[in-house]
Write an enzyme that holds these catalytic residues in place. Structure first.
Site, PDB file in Angstrom:
ATOM      1  N   GLU A 278      36.573  37.648  31.159  1.00  0.00           N
ATOM      2  CA  GLU A 278      35.199  37.787  31.168  1.00  0.00           C
ATOM      3  C   GLU A 278      34.551  38.579  32.450  1.00  0.00           C
ATOM      4  O   GLU A 278      34.690  37.658  33.440  1.00  0.00           O
ATOM      5  CB  GLU A 278      34.395  36.299  30.975  1.00  0.00           C
ATOM      6  CG  GLU A 278      35.147  35.554  29.782  1.00  0.00           C
ATOM      7  CD  GLU A 278      34.147  35.769  28.542  1.00  0.00           C
ATOM      8  OE1 GLU A 278      33.290  36.646  28.658  1.00  0.00           O
ATOM      9  OE2 GLU A 278      34.486  35.422  27.586  1.00  0.00           O
ATOM     10  N   CYS A 312      26.224  37.536  35.172  1.00  0.00           N
ATOM     11  CA  CYS A 312      26.835  39.086  34.474  1.00  0.00           C
ATOM     12  C   CYS A 312      26.196  39.473  33.207  1.00  0.00           C
ATOM     13  O   CYS A 312      26.250  40.735  33.089  1.00  0.00           O
ATOM     14  CB  CYS A 312      28.465  38.460  34.131  1.00  0.00           C
ATOM     15  SG  CYS A 312      28.256  36.873  32.959  1.00  0.00           S
ATOM     16  N   GLU A 409      26.895  47.408  38.533  1.00  0.00           N
ATOM     17  CA  GLU A 409      26.324  46.150  38.628  1.00  0.00           C
ATOM     18  C   GLU A 409      25.698  45.656  40.065  1.00  0.00           C
ATOM     19  O   GLU A 409      26.541  45.566  41.026  1.00  0.00           O
ATOM     20  CB  GLU A 409      27.505  45.053  38.000  1.00  0.00           C
ATOM     21  CG  GLU A 409      27.006  43.726  37.982  1.00  0.00           C
ATOM     22  CD  GLU A 409      28.153  42.867  37.483  1.00  0.00           C
ATOM     23  OE1 GLU A 409      29.179  42.889  37.846  1.00  0.00           O
ATOM     24  OE2 GLU A 409      27.767  42.077  36.371  1.00  0.00           O
TER      25      GLU A 409
HETATM   26  P1  NAP Z   1      35.572  37.961  41.899  1.00  0.00           P
HETATM   27  O1  NAP Z   1      35.628  38.385  43.323  1.00  0.00           O
HETATM   28  O2  NAP Z   1      36.306  38.737  40.652  1.00  0.00           O
HETATM   29  O3  NAP Z   1      35.791  36.479  41.923  1.00  0.00           O
HETATM   30  C1  NAP Z   1      36.067  35.796  40.620  1.00  0.00           C
HETATM   31  C2  NAP Z   1      37.225  34.606  40.978  1.00  0.00           C
HETATM   32  O4  NAP Z   1      38.314  35.106  41.190  1.00  0.00           O
HETATM   33  C3  NAP Z   1      36.839  33.793  42.255  1.00  0.00           C
HETATM   34  O5  NAP Z   1      37.312  32.594  41.903  1.00  0.00           O
HETATM   35  C4  NAP Z   1      37.835  34.403  43.381  1.00  0.00           C
HETATM   36  O6  NAP Z   1      38.265  33.479  44.289  1.00  0.00           O
HETATM   37  C5  NAP Z   1      38.935  34.832  42.482  1.00  0.00           C
HETATM   38  N1  NAP Z   1      39.744  35.956  42.815  1.00  0.00           N
HETATM   39  C6  NAP Z   1      39.464  36.867  43.706  1.00  0.00           C
HETATM   40  N2  NAP Z   1      40.246  37.821  43.769  1.00  0.00           N
HETATM   41  C7  NAP Z   1      41.447  37.487  42.997  1.00  0.00           C
HETATM   42  C8  NAP Z   1      42.874  38.015  42.578  1.00  0.00           C
HETATM   43  N3  NAP Z   1      43.223  39.241  43.406  1.00  0.00           N
HETATM   44  N4  NAP Z   1      43.568  37.093  41.652  1.00  0.00           N
HETATM   45  C9  NAP Z   1      42.960  36.255  41.131  1.00  0.00           C
HETATM   46  N5  NAP Z   1      41.824  35.685  41.478  1.00  0.00           N
HETATM   47  C10 NAP Z   1      41.082  36.127  42.382  1.00  0.00           C
HETATM   48  O7  NAP Z   1      34.223  37.861  41.319  1.00  0.00           O
HETATM   49  P2  NAP Z   1      32.770  37.228  42.134  1.00  0.00           P
HETATM   50  O8  NAP Z   1      32.274  38.032  43.212  1.00  0.00           O
HETATM   51  O9  NAP Z   1      33.113  35.662  42.335  1.00  0.00           O
HETATM   52  O10 NAP Z   1      31.909  37.185  40.955  1.00  0.00           O
HETATM   53  C11 NAP Z   1      30.975  38.314  40.589  1.00  0.00           C
HETATM   54  C12 NAP Z   1      31.445  38.969  39.448  1.00  0.00           C
HETATM   55  O11 NAP Z   1      31.924  38.204  38.288  1.00  0.00           O
HETATM   56  C13 NAP Z   1      30.401  40.081  38.755  1.00  0.00           C
HETATM   57  O12 NAP Z   1      30.822  41.242  38.822  1.00  0.00           O
HETATM   58  C14 NAP Z   1      29.950  39.288  37.529  1.00  0.00           C
HETATM   59  O13 NAP Z   1      29.653  40.042  36.675  1.00  0.00           O
HETATM   60  C15 NAP Z   1      31.404  38.511  37.027  1.00  0.00           C
HETATM   61  N6  NAP Z   1      31.031  37.412  36.246  1.00  0.00           N
HETATM   62  C16 NAP Z   1      31.415  37.855  34.961  1.00  0.00           C
HETATM   63  C17 NAP Z   1      30.951  36.548  34.114  1.00  0.00           C
HETATM   64  C18 NAP Z   1      31.260  36.823  32.587  1.00  0.00           C
HETATM   65  O14 NAP Z   1      31.305  35.807  31.910  1.00  0.00           O
HETATM   66  N7  NAP Z   1      31.754  37.954  31.942  1.00  0.00           N
HETATM   67  C19 NAP Z   1      30.452  35.504  34.396  1.00  0.00           C
HETATM   68  C20 NAP Z   1      30.053  35.433  35.831  1.00  0.00           C
HETATM   69  C21 NAP Z   1      30.585  36.309  36.554  1.00  0.00           C
HETATM   70  P3  NAP Z   1      37.222  33.731  45.697  1.00  0.00           P
HETATM   71  O15 NAP Z   1      35.773  33.532  45.146  1.00  0.00           O
HETATM   72  O16 NAP Z   1      37.554  32.533  45.969  1.00  0.00           O
HETATM   73  O17 NAP Z   1      37.516  34.909  46.503  1.00  0.00           O
END
Ligand code: NAP
Ligand code: MG
Length: 505
Positions: A278, A312, A409
């Site tokens: 997602e 998102c 985004e």
């Molecule tokens: P993110 O950096 O992708 O982080 C998401 C999760 O993945 C966090 O728990 C993060 O840990 C972890 N993570 C980071 N690097 C990783 C890796 N290499 N391998 C595995 N896990 C890893 O995103 P975010 O900045 O937290 O959230 C914002 C983004 O999420 C936006 O782009 C938004 O659109 C998207 N989002 C999508 C949905 C949906 O339902 N489609 C819902 C909510 C958000 P840490 O935070 O501890 O670094």
């Protein structure tokens, strides 16, 4: 609660809890009329049914974005800790899958009820750790999270009825990684269907918002959930990376950025691990000339300013029909002046704090790019607090589809306004994006709604409303917004295998 802030009296039961978490409890402020919420100084990892110190011996702080104040320290799970959690989940799997669906449902019902009983505590904690307004955590995040547990509790004993003849079986140990924007709700979206289907779980919350997922572990204990069925490993991106690469996982479920999603897809490729992603979005919010404009303004405000735009599926691209563009933008600009920005714990606040310094920097950068590209920036003149991270409600007009603010985004309270003449042009512009998570249409004509819904490349299309969620409705994306669905039968199917090969129809 029997104690006030600053009290030194500690009943034996509380003392026992302190020892379990490895730290002393403190009290966080709460809005008038609500209880103070206890927060431990340190939280261990939740593995095998209890809180344990990390083998890494590392801890990370989590803070309140509205003040910058540190709330607690949380364990950092390294590879050995992740391995320990996956082993605990694997050990719990055979017994958990043998539970009748009825039994599994009972545990989920219990968790849902406990969550509602402690709703205020969860709402305050989520607001403190995340920065979103208490009105949202109270009215949206916590009730919806409970609803997800209730909904999936009801499915647990009906899997054979939902997928007739398909002999559904659980997958095994599921690794789940969630972002910071809806910490509790995303945990519920992930854990509830996985358990209903008979899987066991290792969940990795985001580094900057781990407290409600950890509090949920207390509910698991209270509900008597067998040890190891759900394990929570806190940490940062490296923890998430270690989890998704663990060979013991039957499935990875990820919610987060498209960039990390792509990395995970590469990491699990060829391993036979099931995967759902997602990811991000750039939702088009279409307002036709025949729409009820005042209602549409409210919908647009909810679409982009809810949760500070950290959504998102936010309606971050507004497409207004040219004939009503001028009047609609005037109404919208007047409306954003009335959005109350400030203390997230104040129940009159509409918009809270930006979640982190990093997110604020990204919003700033993209707004600067919008202005440099020639778009006009309008901002609410609201006063912003002196400490913490804040951004005023922002609307850009004069935006072209090629501008970065129309393509990337922003994940903040920033709306890009574009125009269209014909419905065909609206669809072309709406679909002109690498994402495909959500869209919305405002029109008075039912036939036109259906016409749009058939043509918009988005997992969700809202009609005359926006940002409404229901566990019975599948949610997920097209294109770079990911694949797989959460919610509905489709969301349940994503946690099952069908050994006789019958696809769930
Ligand atoms: P993110 O950096 O992708 O982080 C998401 C999760 O993945 C966090 O728990 C993060 O840990 C972890 N993570 C980071 N690097 C990783 C890796 N290499 N391998 C595995 N896990 C890893 O995103 P975010 O900045 O937290 O959230 C914002 C983004 O999420 C936006 O782009 C938004 O659109 C998207 N989002 C999508 C949905 C949906 O339902 N489609 C819902 C909510 C958000 P840490 O935070 O501890 O670094
Ligand atoms: Mg935090």
């Amino acid at each position: 609660m029997d104690e006030r802030p600053g009290s030194t009296a500690r009943p034996a039961r509380r003392r026992a809890r302190e020892l379990e978490f490895g730290g002393a409890w403190r009290y966080a402020p709460a809005p008038e009329g609500t209880e103070h919420v206890a927060i431990a100084e340190r939280y261990g990892l939740f593995v095998g049914g209890g809180f344990v110190a990390p083998r890494s011996r590392r801890w990370l702080p989590t803070s309140d974005p509205a003040t910058g104040r540190q709330l607690a320290e949380v364990a950092w799970a390294g590879e050995r800790d992740v391995d320990r959690a996956v082993r605990a989940a694997a050990a719990a799997f055979p017994a958990w899958r043998r539970h009748s669906g009825d039994d599994r449902g009972r545990f989920l019902f219990r968790i849902a009820r406990l969550l509602l009983e402690r709703a205020r505590e969860f709402a305050v904690l989520e607001t403190l750790d995340n920065g979103k307004p208490i009105r949202e955590t109270r009215d949206i995040d916590v009730p919806l999270a409970a609803q997800h547990f209730f909904h999936h509790a009801g499915w647990a004993d009906k899997l054979d009825l939902v997928f007739p003849g398909a002999r559904p079986e659980p997958l095994g140990v599921v690794g789940q990684v969630i972002p910071w924007n809806f910490p509790l709700l995303m945990a519920a979206w992930k854990v509830a269907p996985a358990l209903a289907a008979g899987n066991t779980v290792v969940l990795k919350p985001a580094e900057t918002s781990p407290l409600t997922a950890l509090r949920l572990c207390e509910l698991f204990q209270q509900a008597g959930l067998p040890p190891g069925v759900v394990n929570v490993v806190t940490g940062d991106g490296a923890t998430g990376r270690a989890l998704v690469r663990h060979p013991g996982l039957a499935k990875v479920a990820f919610t987060g950025s498209t960039e990390v999603g792509k990395e995970i897809q590469r990491a699990v490729a060829g391993r036979g691990t099931a995967l759902t992603l997602e990811l991000g979005g750039k939702g088009a919010h279409i307002v036709c000339e025949d729409a009820a404009l005042d209602q549409a303004v409210e919908g647009v405000v909810r679409g982009i300013f809810m949760n500070q735009g950290h959504v998102c599926c936010a309606g971050s691209r507004l497409l207004v029909q040219e004939s009503v563009h001028k009047v609609f933008v005037a109404k919208l600009l007047a409306r954003i002046e009335r959005i109350r920005v400030g203390d997230p714990l104040d129940k009159n606040t509409d918009m809270g704090a930006i979640h982190s310094a990093a997110q604020l920097a990204r919003i700033r950068e993209l707004c600067a790019a919008g202005r440099a590209g020639g778009a006009t920036m309008h901002q609410s003149r609201c006063a912003l607090p002196g400490r913490g991270y804040w951004w005023a409600p922002t609307v850009f007009t004069g935006v072209a589809s090629s501008h970065r603010i129309a393509r990337e985004e922003i994940f903040g309270p920033v709306l890009a306004v574009l125009t269209f003449r014909t419905p065909e042009e609206a669809v072309a512009k709406a679909n002109n994006t690498s994402y495909g998570l959500s869209a919305g249409v405002w029109t008075d004509k039912g036939a036109r709604i259906l016409w749009f819904a058939e043509r918009l490349e988005a997992g969700v299309v809202w009609n005359n409303t926006f940002n409404r969620f229901d566990p019975a409705a599948p949610f997920g994306g097209y294109k770079e917004s990911g694949f797989g669905r959460e919610g509905g039968r489709q969301g349940l199917a994503a946690y099952l295998r069908f050994p006789n090969g019958l696809a769930p129809g």
